[in-house]
Design an enzyme around this catalytic site. Structure first.
Site, PDB file in Angstrom:
ATOM      1  N   THR A  50       4.059  -0.551   4.018  1.00 22.47           N
ATOM      2  CA  THR A  50       2.719  -0.837   4.514  1.00 22.47           C
ATOM      3  C   THR A  50       2.050  -1.797   3.536  1.00 22.47           C
ATOM      4  O   THR A  50       2.035  -1.536   2.322  1.00 22.47           O
ATOM      5  CB  THR A  50       1.884   0.449   4.638  1.00 22.47           C
ATOM      6  OG1 THR A  50       2.563   1.371   5.507  1.00 22.47           O
ATOM      7  CG2 THR A  50       0.509   0.147   5.208  1.00 22.47           C
ATOM      8  N   LEU A  66       0.806  -1.213   0.000  1.00 25.27           N
ATOM      9  CA  LEU A  66       0.000   0.000   0.000  1.00 25.27           C
ATOM     10  C   LEU A  66       0.840   1.265   0.000  1.00 25.27           C
ATOM     11  O   LEU A  66       0.376   2.325  -0.423  1.00 25.27           O
ATOM     12  CB  LEU A  66      -0.940   0.013   1.216  1.00 25.27           C
ATOM     13  CG  LEU A  66      -1.916  -1.161   1.334  1.00 25.27           C
ATOM     14  CD1 LEU A  66      -2.728  -1.044   2.612  1.00 25.27           C
ATOM     15  CD2 LEU A  66      -2.832  -1.220   0.117  1.00 25.27           C
ATOM     16  N   GLY A  67       2.059   1.146   0.497  1.00 29.93           N
ATOM     17  CA  GLY A  67       2.927   2.324   0.553  1.00 29.93           C
ATOM     18  C   GLY A  67       4.326   1.953   0.962  1.00 29.93           C
ATOM     19  O   GLY A  67       4.573   0.892   1.548  1.00 29.93           O
ATOM     20  N   ASP A  93      -0.007  14.692  13.001  1.00 25.93           N
ATOM     21  CA  ASP A  93       0.217  14.585  11.559  1.00 25.93           C
ATOM     22  C   ASP A  93      -1.102  14.423  10.803  1.00 25.93           C
ATOM     23  O   ASP A  93      -1.231  13.582   9.910  1.00 25.93           O
ATOM     24  CB  ASP A  93       1.153  13.418  11.245  1.00 25.93           C
ATOM     25  CG  ASP A  93       1.814  13.544   9.869  1.00 25.93           C
ATOM     26  OD1 ASP A  93       1.845  14.673   9.331  1.00 25.93           O
ATOM     27  OD2 ASP A  93       2.290  12.527   9.341  1.00 25.93           O
TER      28      ASP A  93
END
Length: 483
Positions: free
Chosen positions: A26, A18-19, A162
């Site tokens: 991820t 995913l990342g 964040d």
């Protein structure tokens, strides 16, 4: 090297990456030991000699904090592990920060497992060109504030630090989820410690870049995120004035909502709305109305329904005594007395300087009425009653608010009578710059409907606003619709 199909700890079968960034990955995975097998998210941190020690501490802190959270809009903590079976536990992660780093030498990966939330991040939707309406953004704000109330009122408080579009997931039922607690701060453990600068440029407030995050820091990031959603422009790419993001010329929204967002993005934390609960109360209060919720009749009568002392039969009064008389009535002693309890509550949410001004100048009733009058004009616009909306706008005594209201109404005008009335109302503004802004909004509308000659006439009266006649004509050309 991790790859799809690989199973971690003989349990988490990796499906799709995913990342990935800077030693982190991820993955969407399947928990094969769950009954039935369930999709999960596995966040992995590669441990290597080049990584910063603070990266590991932040990763472990995220796992610790998530383990203690229980909120339906925050992905649930499921597991924490290290690959290859070498010891790494949450208990070990809470050891002294000055412990020997060699204790974890040889651990190739740390893993954190969470619930999988099907959906797209708001960043992905922005990149796909999806526009967000004011009502959608307002609902996101309310939902996120409810999450922040839960986090900030824990003991000790939890600060996300964040908040940004990439960390907000829009679920299948249009519910918003707050994810990625990699920058989270447990306030109790932060006291007296050396701070790690975290956050994202454009969204993080000044004090957070100095390592002094407070609950209001999350509110700033929320405000910057809302601006991104409304304008489609990352806040770091928007101009600033006195360190505050300038965005109102990029989007047409309810001026009250814009004012509320401006209260979130004040550079100095003491000038912001200080708590998520206060911010939610302000957003939901009568000072920021939801235009789509009220009909024309309700828009006007709501003053009497919600505020004792404001009188009744406001719709009839508009016709019988005119708006000037209505203002006088609303500022009468009876109205003043009826508002005392609300004044106390409102003043209680201000800082000391604001309190002193309100109490000394006795300005509460007048300001409240101006904001409600503006809301009526916007509600009438939403209902398609543009002529009535402009009539109400004419009664607003403050040049800047009258100008902003005209600018909000202008894009919806469709007939010669309506835009001529809008021009006449704009001309009643005494401040030149505010008048020019309002007339420029009318010029844009005139150009859009093909009334080029009338647009030229108006620009000639405010050509100094554009920087001269030539630039005024160039502006008209820019306003022409693309073929």
């Amino acid at each position: 090297m991790l790859s799809a199909g690989q199973a971690l700890r003989d349990r988490y079968q990796l499906q799709q990456k995913l990342g990935q960034n800077a030693g982190r990955q991820t993955w969407l995975a399947t928990d094969t030991q769950a009954s039935p097998p369930t999709d999960v998210v596995v966040k992995l941190l590669a441990f290597n000699p080049q990584m910063q020690w603070d990266d590991l501490k932040l990763f472990q802190r995220e796992a610790q904090v998530l383990k203690n959270l229980n909120h339906p809009r925050i992905p649930k903590y499921l597991d924490y592990f290290s690959v290859d079976g070498v010891g790494a536990s949450l208990e070990a992660s809470s050891a002294d920060n000055n412990s020997d780093q060699s204790n974890v030498t040889g651990l190739p990966w740390f893993g954190l497992v969470q619930d999988y939330i099907p959906g797209d991040s708001l960043k992905q939707l922005l990149e796909q060109g999806k526009p967000f309406s004011e009502n959608q953004v307002r609902q996101f704000a309310e939902d996120l504030l409810k999450i922040l109330i839960n986090l900030h009122e824990l003991s000790p408080p939890v600060l996300h630090r964040d908040i940004k579009p990439s960390n907000l997931i829009l679920g299948k039922k249009n519910q918003i989820y707050l994810v990625d607690f990699g920058a989270v701060q447990d306030k109790a453990k932060a006291e007296g410690a050396t701070f790690t600068v975290v956050g994202t440029s454009g969204y993080a407030p000044p004090e957070q870049l100095w390592g002094k995050a407070v609950p209001a820091s999350d509110l700033y990031a929320l405000g910057a995120t809302l601006i991104h959603l409304l304008t489609g422009i990352p806040p770091a790419e928007l101009p600033q004035q006195r360190m505050r993001i300038k965005f109102q010329d990029k989007v047409q929204i309810n001026p009250n909502f814009a004012h509320w967002i401006n209260q979130l993005i004040q550079p100095a934390p003491e000038k912001r709305l200080s708590t998520a609960r206060q911010a939610l109360s302000s957003l939901q209060s009568g000072f920021i109305d939801h235009p789509s919720k009220f009909s024309v009749q309700e828009s006007i009568s709501r003053l009497s329904d919600t505020d004792s002392g404001y009188g009744c039969g406001c719709l009839a009064l508009l016709g019988l005594i005119g708006l000037g008389g209505l203002i006088s009535l609303f500022l009468s002693n009876a109205a003043h007395q009826a508002k005392q309890s609300e004044t106390k509550q409102y003043v209680g949410e201000m800082n000391r300087a604001q309190q002193a001004y309100v109490l000394e100048k006795n300005a509460f009733i007048e300001n409240a009425f101006i904001e409600r009058t503006q809301a009526i004009a916007l509600n009438l616009t939403d209902a398609g009653e543009y002529t009535q909306a402009l009539t109400v706008t004419r009664s607003i005594p403050h040049d800047s608010i009258r100008s902003n209201t005209i600018q909000a109404i202008a894009p919806y005008l469709t007939t010669v009578t309506e835009y001529e009335q809008g021009i006449q109302v704009a001309k009643t503004i005494t401040d030149y710059e505010q008048k020019a802004k309002a007339l420029d909004a009318m010029v844009r509308r005139l150009v859009a409907i093909g009334e080029h000659k009338r647009a030229v006439q108006i620009t000639e009266t405010i050509q100094l606003y554009y920087g001269g006649k030539d630039k005024a004509m160039a502006a008209i050309e820019r306003y022409k619709p693309s073929p």
